[in-house]
Design an enzyme around this catalytic site. Sequence first.
Site, PDB file in Angstrom:
ATOM      1  N   HIS A  74       0.849  -1.190   0.000  1.00 30.19           N
ATOM      2  CA  HIS A  74       0.000   0.000   0.000  1.00 30.19           C
ATOM      3  C   HIS A  74       0.888   1.244   0.000  1.00 30.19           C
ATOM      4  O   HIS A  74       1.939   1.270   0.652  1.00 30.19           O
ATOM      5  CB  HIS A  74      -0.921  -0.014   1.211  1.00 30.19           C
ATOM      6  N   HIS A  86      -3.657   9.040   0.960  1.00 27.92           N
ATOM      7  CA  HIS A  86      -3.579   7.783   0.209  1.00 27.92           C
ATOM      8  C   HIS A  86      -4.930   7.452  -0.390  1.00 27.92           C
ATOM      9  O   HIS A  86      -5.980   7.858   0.121  1.00 27.92           O
ATOM     10  CB  HIS A  86      -3.093   6.630   1.109  1.00 27.92           C
ATOM     11  N   CYS A 177      -3.704   2.499  -5.501  1.00 26.78           N
ATOM     12  CA  CYS A 177      -2.966   3.442  -4.662  1.00 26.78           C
ATOM     13  C   CYS A 177      -1.595   3.778  -5.240  1.00 26.78           C
ATOM     14  O   CYS A 177      -1.094   4.898  -5.057  1.00 26.78           O
ATOM     15  CB  CYS A 177      -2.830   2.870  -3.252  1.00 26.78           C
TER      16      CYS A 177
END
Length: 246
Positions: A74, A86, A177
């Site tokens: 991530h 994010h 992401c």
Amino acid sequence: MINLFAFLVEKLALLCKLKVLVFGSARAHELPTQPRGSSGGSSPPPPLPSPPPPPPPLLHRGDLLEVPRTLFTHFGVYLGDGRVAHLIPDILPALTDDRRRLATVVTNGRLIAGCLCRRATVRVDTLEDFAYGSRILVNRADGGGAKSAAALPAEEVARRAEALLGTFPYSLLWNNCEHFVTHCRYGRAVSRQTEKFCECLKWVIRDRRSILVTGILGIISMLFCGTAASTTLPTILIPFTLWMAG
């Protein structure tokens, strides 16, 4: 003959008795090794708690952060003061406008539902919420998969991330992401994770063994399951064509 049989039975009984005595004496020697005051049926001591994750490294505004997960990594952009921007799948913005509920940590259920419904949001969370129990790494690599792209100044990266706050369409492969942070840092949205996945998928499709397995399954489905040839043949021909083209 009867006397011989009786003699063998007697010797066998004597041998079994001797084994029982030896086994009993061995157990008697093992018992004192247990600590005093503990019983044989006591439960084992509870496991030690897992150590907390290491503290994050020294961070600067505009840094690109990584958090390793089980199957993926991530990404986020550090904004300073312990805040991270994010992109994360989340179904809740499609269901409510309550800011207090939306500000809570995105749970796994919300995340999975967001992936299935292709809904995501660019949000700002604390470092702790962003890490979600994992360790935080700083990505210092240049290019982000785009060799011709140079990294933008850190302040520009942070401003681009702040300008994109809000809801976004989501795609696990084409708008995730990593695409978000590389767009902020390099001006070009790319994902090395997507590239690696596509390379792996291409390798599986081009592998001769997968062509053989696909062909065998297709023939079995036509012969024994009654599947129409118009349905089965494309599943055989497409991997074969891609393999030949490679």
